[in-house]
Design a protein around this motif. Sequence first.
Motif, short mmCIF file in Angstrom:
data_model
loop_
_atom_site.label_atom_id
_atom_site.label_comp_id
_atom_site.label_asym_id
_atom_site.label_seq_id
_atom_site.Cartn_x
_atom_site.Cartn_y
_atom_site.Cartn_z
N MET A 87 2.25 -10.02 -6.88
CA MET A 87 2.13 -8.77 -6.15
C MET A 87 0.77 -8.10 -6.35
SD MET A 87 3.63 -6.45 -4.26
CE MET A 87 5.42 -6.70 -4.39
N THR A 88 0.23 -7.57 -5.25
CA THR A 88 -0.92 -6.66 -5.32
C THR A 88 -0.45 -5.32 -4.79
OG1 THR A 88 -2.53 -8.42 -4.93
CG2 THR A 88 -3.23 -6.17 -4.47
N ARG A 89 -0.73 -4.27 -5.53
CA ARG A 89 -0.29 -2.93 -5.11
C ARG A 89 -1.51 -2.00 -5.10
NH1 ARG A 89 4.56 -0.01 -4.81
NH2 ARG A 89 5.72 -1.79 -5.64
N GLU A 90 -1.68 -1.30 -3.98
CA GLU A 90 -2.77 -0.33 -3.84
C GLU A 90 -2.16 1.06 -3.63
OE1 GLU A 90 -6.53 0.71 -0.85
OE2 GLU A 90 -5.30 -1.09 -0.54
N VAL A 91 -2.65 2.02 -4.39
CA VAL A 91 -2.17 3.40 -4.25
C VAL A 91 -3.30 4.25 -3.71
CG1 VAL A 91 -1.25 5.42 -5.46
CG2 VAL A 91 -0.52 3.12 -6.14
N ILE A 92 -3.07 4.90 -2.58
CA ILE A 92 -4.03 5.80 -1.97
C ILE A 92 -3.52 7.21 -2.16
CG2 ILE A 92 -5.26 6.42 0.14
CD1 ILE A 92 -4.71 3.60 1.18
N ALA A 136 -9.49 10.05 14.58
CA ALA A 136 -9.02 9.87 13.21
C ALA A 136 -8.53 8.45 12.97
CB ALA A 136 -7.89 10.85 12.90
N THR A 137 -8.75 7.95 11.74
CA THR A 137 -8.34 6.59 11.38
C THR A 137 -7.53 6.62 10.09
OG1 THR A 137 -10.27 5.55 12.43
CG2 THR A 137 -9.19 4.31 10.67
N SER A 138 -6.40 5.95 10.10
CA SER A 138 -5.57 5.87 8.90
C SER A 138 -6.24 5.00 7.85
CB SER A 138 -4.20 5.28 9.25
OG SER A 138 -3.45 5.03 8.07
N PRO A 139 -6.11 5.37 6.57
CA PRO A 139 -6.62 4.50 5.51
C PRO A 139 -5.76 3.25 5.31
CG PRO A 139 -5.47 6.36 4.55
CD PRO A 139 -5.52 6.61 6.03
N VAL A 140 -4.58 3.23 5.92
CA VAL A 140 -3.68 2.08 5.81
C VAL A 140 -3.95 1.15 7.00
CG1 VAL A 140 -1.29 1.32 5.66
CG2 VAL A 140 -1.95 3.56 4.73
N VAL A 141 -4.22 -0.11 6.70
CA VAL A 141 -4.62 -1.07 7.73
C VAL A 141 -3.63 -2.23 7.79
CG1 VAL A 141 -6.42 -2.65 8.52
CG2 VAL A 141 -7.06 -0.48 7.45
N SER A 142 -3.18 -2.55 9.00
CA SER A 142 -2.39 -3.75 9.24
C SER A 142 -3.37 -4.88 9.52
CB SER A 142 -1.45 -3.53 10.44
OG SER A 142 -0.75 -4.70 10.75
N ILE A 192 0.86 -1.18 0.00
CA ILE A 192 0.00 0.00 0.00
C ILE A 192 0.90 1.23 0.00
CG2 ILE A 192 -1.81 1.29 1.19
CD1 ILE A 192 -2.61 -1.32 2.59
N ASN A 193 0.75 2.07 -1.01
CA ASN A 193 1.45 3.35 -1.06
C ASN A 193 0.44 4.45 -0.77
OD1 ASN A 193 3.03 1.72 -3.57
ND2 ASN A 193 4.30 2.70 -2.03
N CYS A 194 0.62 5.17 0.33
CA CYS A 194 -0.34 6.17 0.75
C CYS A 194 0.27 7.56 0.69
CB CYS A 194 -0.84 5.88 2.16
SG CYS A 194 -2.20 6.95 2.68
N ALA A 195 -0.38 8.47 -0.03
CA ALA A 195 0.08 9.85 -0.10
C ALA A 195 -0.14 10.55 1.24
CB ALA A 195 -0.68 10.59 -1.20
N SER A 196 0.74 11.45 1.55
CA SER A 196 0.67 12.14 2.84
C SER A 196 -0.67 12.84 3.05
CB SER A 196 1.79 13.15 2.95
OG SER A 196 1.74 13.85 4.17
N ALA A 197 -1.21 13.42 1.99
CA ALA A 197 -2.47 14.15 2.11
C ALA A 197 -3.63 13.26 2.54
CB ALA A 197 -2.81 14.84 0.80
N LYS A 198 -3.48 11.95 2.38
CA LYS A 198 -4.54 11.01 2.76
C LYS A 198 -4.35 10.46 4.18
CE LYS A 198 -6.72 11.25 -1.14
NZ LYS A 198 -8.08 11.85 -1.22
#
Length: 352
Positions: free
Chosen positions: A346-351, A228-234, A197-203
Amino acid sequence: ASGAPRAVAAAGTAVAGAAVAGASTSPGSRRMGVACGSGQQPAGAEGAGAAGAMAVERKTRPPQRSEGAGFLIVDIMSGIPDERLDPFLIWHELPRSFHPPGTMPGAPMHPHRGFSECPYAKEMVGKDGPGPMDCFLGKDHEGNKHSMRQGDFEFGQVGQGFMHEGVIDKHWSGYMHFFQLWINLPRKNKMDPPRIINCASAKLPFVEVSASPKVTVKVLLGENVFGATSPVVSRHVPAQYLDLELAAGGQLVHHPPPEMQTRLAYVYRGQPVVGGTRCSAGEFLLLTHGEHLMVEAGREDAGLLFIAGRKIGEPIAKHGPFVMNSRAELDQCMRDFQAKKLCGNMTREVIA
């Protein structure tokens, strides 16, 4: 070195606190559904007093060593037994410094298996200010490319295995400050397909919990942190990863979930008081099992990273870039790598 974890650029980009559900800039407002009246709680409290605060069980000043293709890192959790760190495996800092052109080698293509890697950086900016070259150029074993810029965060569930690299344009010059965290995976998930998961700082939530003195929390991993909740989940190991910044005189009280019994912190700026103990930049803190974290900035600005996680409680076998449960499984990693059978699809998610 092929077994080296890589640091990938990231640093916080502010998102107005009022835009984050449950966040507030007023010391007398309600946070996390609990009244925080001035005179009763420090500004930035989630709803608790001093009773039950975590204490600093052990404080260390970690050693430095060469990593990757030859850059200097701080081995933050060096010397601490694995069972006290579970589920966390390594935590590295690439200290803030200036890099002339061509002097930051990055991490050439290398393999991993059996855990999740979480690169984060406080800063990556060119010597003349922000520019298009301020990024790490990442690529994985399937040829997927992604540029990580200041403010971004990556969560790479390695699982069965992947290979990747993170390099910088040889003409770039500027200031960098990075962190790399590895989180272990349970035995049943160590051979899951790899997922990044690649998450942009603005998200990523950037919560202003107090306006004066200013206190902010950037939520890299975690749910309901000051609302607040991060869109990135472990997915497999519940964890929090927070960047806490306090202006001089600022205070903060944070309640991690009770199930996350491993609580650790690293001070990267200032001389904050944590759980009643005066600390300073460059110190790692092993915290006790209190109900909440209490931080006071003191007379100067302070910054620290806080991580908390649920223990896995399984045997750990480590060798370079591989983390499994037994020596036999590590041997299999080497055989798979040599036979070019290490990597999964590979699975890649871009936020973004």
